[in-house]
Design an enzyme around this catalytic site. Structure first.
Site, PDB file in Angstrom:
ATOM      1  N   CYS A  33       0.770  -1.286  -0.050  1.00  0.00           N
ATOM      2  CA  CYS A  33      -0.078   0.063  -0.032  1.00  0.00           C
ATOM      3  C   CYS A  33       0.791   1.201   0.020  1.00  0.00           C
ATOM      4  O   CYS A  33       0.107   2.619  -0.217  1.00  0.00           O
ATOM      5  CB  CYS A  33      -0.978   0.093   0.915  1.00  0.00           C
ATOM      6  SG  CYS A  33      -0.004  -0.133   2.625  1.00  0.00           S
ATOM      7  N   ASP A  35       2.161   2.617   2.645  1.00  0.00           N
ATOM      8  CA  ASP A  35       2.385   3.179   3.992  1.00  0.00           C
ATOM      9  C   ASP A  35       3.714   3.064   4.500  1.00  0.00           C
ATOM     10  O   ASP A  35       4.417   1.933   4.385  1.00  0.00           O
ATOM     11  CB  ASP A  35       1.389   2.633   4.866  1.00  0.00           C
ATOM     12  CG  ASP A  35       0.004   2.935   4.490  1.00  0.00           C
ATOM     13  OD1 ASP A  35      -0.291   3.834   3.595  1.00  0.00           O
ATOM     14  OD2 ASP A  35      -1.009   2.209   4.889  1.00  0.00           O
ATOM     15  N   CYS A  58      -2.600   3.574   7.445  1.00  0.00           N
ATOM     16  CA  CYS A  58      -3.875   3.367   7.720  1.00  0.00           C
ATOM     17  C   CYS A  58      -4.294   3.151   9.204  1.00  0.00           C
ATOM     18  O   CYS A  58      -3.225   2.949   9.930  1.00  0.00           O
ATOM     19  CB  CYS A  58      -4.564   2.099   6.899  1.00  0.00           C
ATOM     20  SG  CYS A  58      -3.953   0.516   7.594  1.00  0.00           S
ATOM     21  N   CYS A 102      -0.578  -5.023   7.188  1.00  0.00           N
ATOM     22  CA  CYS A 102      -0.290  -3.937   7.963  1.00  0.00           C
ATOM     23  C   CYS A 102       0.460  -4.558   9.170  1.00  0.00           C
ATOM     24  O   CYS A 102       1.498  -3.869   9.531  1.00  0.00           O
ATOM     25  CB  CYS A 102      -1.587  -3.336   8.552  1.00  0.00           C
ATOM     26  SG  CYS A 102      -2.867  -3.033   7.267  1.00  0.00           S
TER      27      CYS A 102
HETATM   28 FE1  FES Z   1      -1.357   0.127   4.376  1.00  0.00          FE
HETATM   29 FE2  FES Z   1      -2.304  -0.921   6.156  1.00  0.00          FE
HETATM   30  S1  FES Z   1      -3.457  -0.415   4.616  1.00  0.00           S
HETATM   31  S2  FES Z   1      -0.198  -0.606   6.287  1.00  0.00           S
END
Ligand code: FES
Length: 127
Positions: A33, A35, A58, A102
């Site tokens: 994602c 992140d 998230c 995550c």
């Molecule tokens: Fe990226 Fe949770 S959607 S770490």
């Protein structure tokens, strides 16, 4: 969708922020994602004295970071090395399948912090 534990750690995250005297810092980005998570540890005598995090991600990433910093406190380096994403998921009472990555990000970031510590202390201090 989320357990009460996830919502609690998302809404009231523990140990947020950079740590000025950290001697182990790990950063990792999720290939899934994008992140980004950073974990800061203060390790003394081979034991994690303090832990904090800064996460751009998230709600599940915030919750997994938060619970992870609680989980590692007071543990030895060897114990921390054994922590898996499944331990984090268990402490949160579960995560939806699409959010498991995550918790993987949290595990990877923790490992990066330990690697950083070992780089800083090549003699194996604290092991
Ligand atoms: Fe990226 Fe949770 S959607 S770490």
């Amino acid at each position: 969708m989320y357990t009460p534990q996830v919502l609690d750690h998302f809404q009231n995250p523990r140990n947020v922020g950079e740590m000025a005297d950290a001697n182990a810092v790990g950063e990792s980005g999720s290939a899934v994602c994008g992140d980004v998570m950073r974990i800061f540890l203060r390790i003394e005598g081979g034991v994690v004295q303090k832990a904090s995090f800064k996460t751009f991600g998230c709600g599940a990433a915030i919750a997994t970071s938060s619970v992870l910093t609680e989980l590692v406190k007071g543990k030895t380096i060897d114990e921390v090395r054994k922590i898996k994403n499944t331990d984090v998921v268990a402490m949160l009472g579960g995560l939806p399948p699409i959010k498991i990555h995550c918790s993987v990000l949290a595990e990877e970031t923790l490992k990066a912090a330990l690697d950083d510590y070992e780089r800083r202390t090549p003699s194996g201090t604290g092991k």
